[in-house]
Design a protein around this motif. Sequence first.
Motif, PDB file in Angstrom:
ATOM      1  N   ALA A   8       0.846  -1.211  -0.020  1.00  0.00           N
ATOM      2  CA  ALA A   8       0.017  -0.083   0.018  1.00  0.00           C
ATOM      3  C   ALA A   8       0.840   1.092   0.170  1.00  0.00           C
ATOM      4  O   ALA A   8       1.966   1.313   0.332  1.00  0.00           O
ATOM      5  N   PRO A   9       0.380   2.507  -0.521  1.00  0.00           N
ATOM      6  CA  PRO A   9       1.166   3.670  -0.493  1.00  0.00           C
ATOM      7  C   PRO A   9       1.343   4.104   0.847  1.00  0.00           C
ATOM      8  O   PRO A   9       0.500   3.932   1.706  1.00  0.00           O
ATOM      9  N   VAL A  10       2.564   4.644   0.970  1.00  0.00           N
ATOM     10  CA  VAL A  10       2.769   5.165   2.482  1.00  0.00           C
ATOM     11  C   VAL A  10       2.904   6.514   2.410  1.00  0.00           C
ATOM     12  O   VAL A  10       3.738   7.279   1.532  1.00  0.00           O
ATOM     13  N   LEU A  11       2.311   7.294   3.248  1.00  0.00           N
ATOM     14  CA  LEU A  11       2.530   8.632   3.272  1.00  0.00           C
ATOM     15  C   LEU A  11       2.955   8.938   4.856  1.00  0.00           C
ATOM     16  O   LEU A  11       2.185   9.061   5.531  1.00  0.00           O
ATOM     17  N   LEU A  12       4.073   9.870   4.982  1.00  0.00           N
ATOM     18  CA  LEU A  12       4.651  10.165   6.025  1.00  0.00           C
ATOM     19  C   LEU A  12       4.211  11.621   6.124  1.00  0.00           C
ATOM     20  O   LEU A  12       4.614  12.346   5.393  1.00  0.00           O
ATOM     21  N   VAL A  13       3.821  12.013   7.489  1.00  0.00           N
ATOM     22  CA  VAL A  13       3.530  13.336   7.850  1.00  0.00           C
ATOM     23  C   VAL A  13       4.359  13.827   8.828  1.00  0.00           C
ATOM     24  O   VAL A  13       4.182  13.268  10.023  1.00  0.00           O
ATOM     25  N   SER A  14       5.238  14.607   8.854  1.00  0.00           N
ATOM     26  CA  SER A  14       6.225  15.233   9.862  1.00  0.00           C
ATOM     27  C   SER A  14       6.475  16.724   9.674  1.00  0.00           C
ATOM     28  O   SER A  14       6.703  17.107   8.544  1.00  0.00           O
ATOM     29  N   GLY A  15       6.651  17.380  10.855  1.00  0.00           N
ATOM     30  CA  GLY A  15       7.283  18.626  10.888  1.00  0.00           C
ATOM     31  C   GLY A  15       8.743  18.556  11.245  1.00  0.00           C
ATOM     32  O   GLY A  15       9.414  19.429  11.441  1.00  0.00           O
ATOM     33  N   PHE A  16       9.176  17.370  11.541  1.00  0.00           N
ATOM     34  CA  PHE A  16      10.528  17.035  12.436  1.00  0.00           C
ATOM     35  C   PHE A  16      11.237  15.883  11.818  1.00  0.00           C
ATOM     36  O   PHE A  16      10.468  14.637  12.134  1.00  0.00           O
ATOM     37  N   ASP A  17      12.128  16.014  11.255  1.00  0.00           N
ATOM     38  CA  ASP A  17      12.753  14.732  10.799  1.00  0.00           C
ATOM     39  C   ASP A  17      14.398  15.067  11.141  1.00  0.00           C
ATOM     40  O   ASP A  17      15.123  14.912   9.792  1.00  0.00           O
ATOM     41  N   PRO A  18      14.666  15.095  12.389  1.00  0.00           N
ATOM     42  CA  PRO A  18      16.312  15.307  12.661  1.00  0.00           C
ATOM     43  C   PRO A  18      17.303  14.322  11.941  1.00  0.00           C
ATOM     44  O   PRO A  18      18.307  14.869  11.563  1.00  0.00           O
ATOM     45  N   ASP A  19      17.121  13.209  11.924  1.00  0.00           N
ATOM     46  CA  ASP A  19      18.067  12.302  11.628  1.00  0.00           C
ATOM     47  C   ASP A  19      17.912  11.887   9.978  1.00  0.00           C
ATOM     48  O   ASP A  19      18.466  11.157   9.610  1.00  0.00           O
ATOM     49  N   GLY A  20      16.905  12.413   9.432  1.00  0.00           N
ATOM     50  CA  GLY A  20      16.535  12.277   7.949  1.00  0.00           C
ATOM     51  C   GLY A  20      16.131  11.009   7.488  1.00  0.00           C
ATOM     52  O   GLY A  20      15.861  10.595   6.489  1.00  0.00           O
TER      53      GLY A  20
END
Length: 64
Positions: A8-20
């Motif tokens: 299934a398609p995956v959608l990540l929702v974030s405002g913070f991704d310090p480690d990438g």
Amino acid sequence: MRERGCRAPVLLVSGFDPDGTAAEAVDRGEAELLRKPYLASELVETVAALLAAPGPSAGPALAH
């Protein structure tokens, strides 16, 4: 999810991704990333594009 056969398609929702980690998943083609804050219209457009995109079958995890 992929290890269990779910495609299934995956959608990540974030405002913070310090480690990438999220960006790496996008780079590998495993997910799309919607960065916060976002407009409701952006969410709708992104989900619609994910659902419309051609790709492998959903696999057993989403089978009815």
